[in-house]
Design a protein around this motif. Structure first.
Motif, PDB file in Angstrom:
ATOM      1  N   SER A 108       0.870  -0.851  -0.164  1.00 42.16           N
ATOM      2  CA  SER A 108       0.144  -0.229  -0.462  1.00 42.16           C
ATOM      3  C   SER A 108       0.867   1.171  -0.242  1.00 42.16           C
ATOM      4  CB  SER A 108      -0.809  -0.138   1.478  1.00 42.16           C
ATOM      5  OG  SER A 108      -0.412  -0.295   2.541  1.00 42.16           O
ATOM      6  N   ASP A 109       2.317   1.512  -0.303  1.00 37.05           N
ATOM      7  CA  ASP A 109       3.265   2.331  -0.010  1.00 37.05           C
ATOM      8  C   ASP A 109       3.921   2.985  -0.982  1.00 37.05           C
ATOM      9  OD1 ASP A 109       4.480  -0.075  -1.257  1.00 37.05           O
ATOM     10  OD2 ASP A 109       5.983   0.348   0.456  1.00 37.05           O
ATOM     11  N   GLY A 111       2.265   4.900  -4.961  1.00 38.73           N
ATOM     12  CA  GLY A 111       1.691   6.274  -5.105  1.00 38.73           C
ATOM     13  C   GLY A 111       0.566   5.267  -6.412  1.00 38.73           C
ATOM     14  N   LYS A 139      -7.796   2.100   1.911  1.00 37.01           N
ATOM     15  CA  LYS A 139      -7.753   3.742   1.931  1.00 37.01           C
ATOM     16  C   LYS A 139      -6.435   4.345   0.513  1.00 37.01           C
ATOM     17  CE  LYS A 139      -4.446   3.861   5.590  1.00 37.01           C
ATOM     18  NZ  LYS A 139      -4.297   4.392   6.919  1.00 37.01           N
ATOM     19  N   GLY A 140      -6.442   5.139  -0.090  1.00 34.93           N
ATOM     20  CA  GLY A 140      -4.892   5.705  -0.256  1.00 34.93           C
ATOM     21  C   GLY A 140      -5.481   5.123  -1.720  1.00 34.93           C
ATOM     22  N   SER A 141      -4.267   4.890  -2.505  1.00 30.61           N
ATOM     23  CA  SER A 141      -3.973   4.267  -3.680  1.00 30.61           C
ATOM     24  C   SER A 141      -4.867   3.223  -4.273  1.00 30.61           C
ATOM     25  CB  SER A 141      -2.202   4.079  -4.077  1.00 30.61           C
ATOM     26  OG  SER A 141      -1.532   5.866  -4.475  1.00 30.61           O
ATOM     27  N   ARG A 144      -8.126   3.006  -4.491  1.00 35.84           N
ATOM     28  CA  ARG A 144      -8.299   3.326  -6.011  1.00 35.84           C
ATOM     29  C   ARG A 144      -8.347   1.974  -7.038  1.00 35.84           C
ATOM     30  NH1 ARG A 144      -9.433   8.287  -7.428  1.00 35.84           N
ATOM     31  NH2 ARG A 144      -8.273  10.026  -5.488  1.00 35.84           N
TER      32      ARG A 144
END
Length: 225
Positions: A108-109, A111, A139-141, A144
């Motif tokens: 999850s780290d 972009g 959450k985050g990238s 998506r």
């Protein structure tokens, strides 16, 4: 009566090293059941869970920074895991590589542009029935990417692990046009990602089931010694 295990005089037992998060132990248990010796697997981003693939005898490829791959190697050494089947690569995946994959893990780290760029190649390389383990899908990238996969008919959400780890299975042949379209929709900066996460009740039930499974696994491991 308390159970005692005899150890030969002068010897010590190497206890398994604990991971930074309890949730990662749950994911590690799942991966240990998923991965078979000889599988071709790939990991994008830093995660010590790469040790599980290698421990299970997979040919494991890591796409991550040099610092992250060095950490993975240190974790392998700490856990006495051989690294002769580890292949390291920095940056984006090599374009010519078309080796079929049995399973992949995305951290999850990253972009979203880097995550999406790597994902297009992973999606084409995963075998039909292959599995993607997506960390931090709430959450985050990663959220998506989870949205893009949820909208793509070629992928099925198989289960959620430890609250925010999504497991998707490939259910039909790779469609380049649809993959690009779903990634474009999910990557729209004006769009708020929904992501995936367990509800409260589902999370509690899953936690209880996981605890029971791990307790049973430990008991079987003790009996086999």
């Amino acid at each position: 009566m308390m159970m005692q295990t005899a150890i030969a005089a002068g010897s010590t037992r190497r206890m398994p090293a604990k991971r930074a998060r309890i949730e990662d132990d749950v994911v590690a248990d799942y991966l240990a059941l998923l991965v078979k010796p000889g599988d071709k697997t790939l990991q994008v981003g830093g995660s010590e869970l790469g040790t599980v693939f290698l421990q299970r005898g997979a040919f494991h490829e890591v796409i991550a920074s040099l610092a992250d791959t060095d950490i993975l190697q240190a974790q392998c050494e700490r856990r006495s895991v051989k690294v002769d089947r580890l292949r390291r690569q920095a940056g984006l995946m090599a374009e010519p590589d078309r080796t079929p994959l049995d399973a992949a893990l995305i951290g999850s780290d990253l972009g979203f542009p880097a995550m999406a760029g790597n994902w297009r190649q992973i999606a084409s390389r995963l075998k039909l029935g292959g599995v993607l383990v997506l960390m931090g899908a709430a959450k985050g990238s990663a959220a998506r990417l989870a949205d893009a996969l949820s909208a793509d008919e070629g992928w099925t959400l198989q289960e959620m692990i430890a609250g925010d780890v999504a497991v998707f299975r490939k259910t039909r042949a790779f469609d380049e046009a649809e993959t690009r379209a779903r990634l474009s929709e999910a990557g729209n900066p004006r769009r708020t990602p929904r992501g995936l996460k367990m509800g409260l009740v589902a999370s509690m039930v899953h936690g209880l089931q996981t605890w029971r499974a791990r307790t049973r696994a430990r008991e079987l491991a003790r009996r086999s010694r």
